[in-house]
Design a protein around this motif. Sequence first.
Motif, PDB file in Angstrom:
ATOM      1  N   GLU A  72      -6.161  16.023  37.327  1.00  0.00           N
ATOM      2  CA  GLU A  72      -6.291  15.479  35.988  1.00  0.00           C
ATOM      3  C   GLU A  72      -6.443  13.966  36.117  1.00  0.00           C
ATOM      4  O   GLU A  72      -5.731  13.326  36.879  1.00  0.00           O
ATOM      5  N   SER A 123      -3.192  18.860  39.507  1.00  0.00           N
ATOM      6  CA  SER A 123      -2.981  19.807  38.413  1.00  0.00           C
ATOM      7  C   SER A 123      -3.446  21.168  38.913  1.00  0.00           C
ATOM      8  O   SER A 123      -4.634  21.490  38.857  1.00  0.00           O
ATOM      9  N   TYR A 177      -9.171  17.474  32.720  1.00  0.00           N
ATOM     10  CA  TYR A 177      -8.945  18.282  33.916  1.00  0.00           C
ATOM     11  C   TYR A 177     -10.264  18.399  34.659  1.00  0.00           C
ATOM     12  O   TYR A 177     -11.316  18.618  34.048  1.00  0.00           O
TER      13      TYR A 177
END
Length: 147
Positions: A99, A94, A14
Amino acid sequence: MNNSGKGSRHLSTYIDRTVNDVYAYASDPANLPAWARGLGESIEKIEDHWVAESSPMGRVVVTFAPHNELGVLDHDVTLPSGETVYNPVRVIASGAGSEVVFTLRRGPGMSDTEFERDVGMVAADLARLKELMESGQGSYSGSGGSM
């Protein structure tokens, strides 16, 4: 144990930056030496290809998928042997960030030890990309398009 080219692993991280920011930076081959050290310390454009002379694998040619609106960063790496390795990579939204997902595919005849070594290298590359992007060092300055 040797799984003879079977299997793959999805590695992801992430990044607290927008999809557009991450895609723009990561899709510019000139930025590869900063975050994808497995491809070498330098890369240059020669005609229609990007060439890394100092890669741990020797001289390799890297060809990215064309810029696109889907976050596709797929790229082929042509090794000195002439073998081409396809590397699927995606940048996806995300929440407020993104991500990055890299699908590492086991090569023919690759041992578990060799595969795990490659897993570690890709994980380190993704961690460097995250660090660069979140620290503000990973700024896009190329001429390619954005998403």
